[in-house]
Structures are given as C-alpha cells and as structure tokens.
Scaffold this motif. Structure first.
Motif, short mmCIF file in Angstrom:
data_model
loop_
_atom_site.label_atom_id
_atom_site.label_comp_id
_atom_site.label_asym_id
_atom_site.label_seq_id
_atom_site.Cartn_x
_atom_site.Cartn_y
_atom_site.Cartn_z
N GLU A 140 35.52 -5.27 -10.65
CA GLU A 140 36.57 -5.71 -11.56
C GLU A 140 37.69 -4.68 -11.66
O GLU A 140 37.53 -3.51 -11.31
N THR A 141 38.85 -5.14 -12.15
CA THR A 141 39.92 -4.21 -12.49
C THR A 141 39.48 -3.41 -13.71
O THR A 141 38.95 -3.97 -14.66
N ILE A 142 39.68 -2.11 -13.68
CA ILE A 142 39.18 -1.26 -14.76
C ILE A 142 39.91 -1.56 -16.07
O ILE A 142 41.14 -1.56 -16.13
N THR A 143 39.13 -1.82 -17.10
CA THR A 143 39.64 -1.99 -18.45
C THR A 143 38.89 -1.01 -19.35
O THR A 143 37.68 -1.16 -19.57
N LEU A 144 39.59 0.00 -19.82
CA LEU A 144 38.95 1.00 -20.68
C LEU A 144 38.50 0.37 -21.98
O LEU A 144 39.16 -0.50 -22.54
N GLY A 145 37.37 0.83 -22.47
CA GLY A 145 36.84 0.31 -23.73
C GLY A 145 35.34 0.46 -23.77
O GLY A 145 34.77 1.36 -23.16
N GLU A 146 34.71 -0.42 -24.49
CA GLU A 146 33.26 -0.40 -24.62
C GLU A 146 32.80 -1.82 -24.93
O GLU A 146 33.44 -2.53 -25.70
N VAL B 85 31.48 -0.95 -10.89
CA VAL B 85 30.94 -0.78 -12.23
C VAL B 85 29.60 -0.06 -12.15
O VAL B 85 28.75 -0.41 -11.32
N GLU B 86 29.43 0.95 -12.99
CA GLU B 86 28.14 1.64 -13.08
C GLU B 86 27.32 0.91 -14.13
O GLU B 86 27.45 1.14 -15.33
N LEU B 87 26.48 -0.01 -13.68
CA LEU B 87 25.76 -0.91 -14.58
C LEU B 87 24.70 -0.20 -15.43
O LEU B 87 24.25 -0.73 -16.43
N LEU B 88 24.28 0.99 -15.02
CA LEU B 88 23.22 1.70 -15.73
C LEU B 88 23.74 2.68 -16.76
O LEU B 88 22.97 3.47 -17.29
N SER B 89 25.04 2.64 -17.05
CA SER B 89 25.58 3.57 -18.04
C SER B 89 24.95 3.29 -19.40
O SER B 89 24.80 2.14 -19.81
#
Length: 210
Positions: free
Chosen positions: A44-50, A66-70
């Motif tokens: 995906e296009t990076i969208t900062l947030g949570e 995407v680092e899915l294990l964060s």
C-alpha cells in the motif's frame, strides 16, 4: 434392562456442545472483523498513523512492504540494497510526560541503538516538534502534534534511503521542505563541530536511559 452406549442425557449435551461449536465457528470471523482492524495491502501507499486511531497522514511513498508483525503502530520495510524502515506510533498527549524522552524510547524500542554517547542529537526546529538524528546510522525521527485530537505522532526512519524518505514524510507532515541542516547531516556534509548542538542535554538523557 435396556443398555445405552451413551446415556440419553449425555447425547443431548453432546448435540448442544456441537451446535454451540458450529455457531461459534461460523460467527467468529464476522465478530472478529468488527473488532480487529482490516488487513492492509502489503504494498500500500504509506499512510502514517496507527490502526484503530482516526488521525492519519497520507504520503506519496509507495513500493514499501507492510511489516505485519509490528507490535504497535504501523511500520513498513522499503526494499533496496539495504532495507529502510519507516514506523509511526501515536500517543495521547496526556500520556506523554516528556516528549523528548518518549521519542528516544520509541526509537530505541524499535530496535535502533545509538552509536556512541554523543552519536545522536535532539533539536526543536518547529514549535511543538522534536527531532532526533543519528547520521552514522542513517536514523531520523520526529514528532507531530495534533491539537484537535490532543495526540502526538512519533515517526522513525532508518536505512540507506533515510534522507529521501525523511524529505517526503516531512513534506507530508508539515507541508514544508525538509530542513537543510538535517539534509546535510544525513548526507554526511555537515561539519563535525555542528553534529551535536546540545551535548549537555544528550549526556543527561543518556544517563536517564542507562
């Protein structure tokens, strides 16, 4: 006398358990989908947030995985000869007693050590914003305040593309060009004597975190 392999009452219980199990099996995905955040596109296009937090900052950065294990926040790995990490975490303003300390701890919690006692510097280029830079490790981090939601976002960039990614993220966050002094340091062109304008402060922070 009639003999039963299973007593009638036990058979009824078994059917009840089987029925409940079946209902849970089919209902669980729907329930979990309402509770858990939706799966994100790995490219995906990076969208900062949570996840589960409404405040987001869209960017123009693509091509990162995407680092899915964060464990907390959102994070991405951008491919290259050496990978570049981008991560964002949001805290409620009322939960942050010391923004500088929290920025340092957030960066450290993502697995980034600082090279040397004075290897990094802390700065305040924009009112309400704190930056942390460690040129030797291509590490840059900064905070963004949202007065409307009373939240603070902590952004960390580390890797060979840290300068390029930091420029794009800074532009997305503040709408201004990346400060020249940070560009020079990440490029390795800043004079050594300017590397740490706050040596006493960083010494104290080191001692507090030791």
């Amino acid at each position: 006398m009639t003999q039963y392999r299973f007593q009638p009452s036990q058979v009824g219980k078994l059917w009840l358990v089987a029925l409940i199990g079946t209902l849970v099996y089919f209902a669980a995905p729907g329930v979990l989908s309402e509770i858990l955040p939706p799966l994100r596109d790995p490219n995906e296009t990076i969208t900062l947030g949570e996840d589960l937090v409404d405040w987001e900052i869209p960017t123009d950065i693509t091509g990162c995985n995407v680092e899915l294990l964060s464990v907390r926040g959102r994070s991405w790995i951008c491919p290259g000869e050496n990978e570049t990490f981008i991560g964002s975490v949001i805290h409620k303003d009322k939960d942050v007693k010391d923004k500088t300390n929290t920025l340092i701890r957030t960066t450290a919690s993502l697995g980034f050590a600082f090279a040397g006692r004075d290897g990094y510097q802390v700065d305040r280029p924009v009112p309400g914003t704190i930056t942390l830079i460690e040129p030797q490790q291509n590490l840059f981090a900064f905070t963004i305040e949202n007065k409307e939601t009373a939240e603070i976002m902590f952004v960390v960039i580390n890797g060979e593309q840290s300068l390029v990614k930091s420029e794009l993220l800074w532009k997305a966050a503040f709408g201004t060009d990346f400060p020249a002094q940070y560009r020079e340091k990440l490029e390795g062109t800043a004079p050594d004597e300017e590397m740490n304008p706050m040596p006493e402060f960083t010494h104290k922070m080191r001692e507090r975190l030791a």
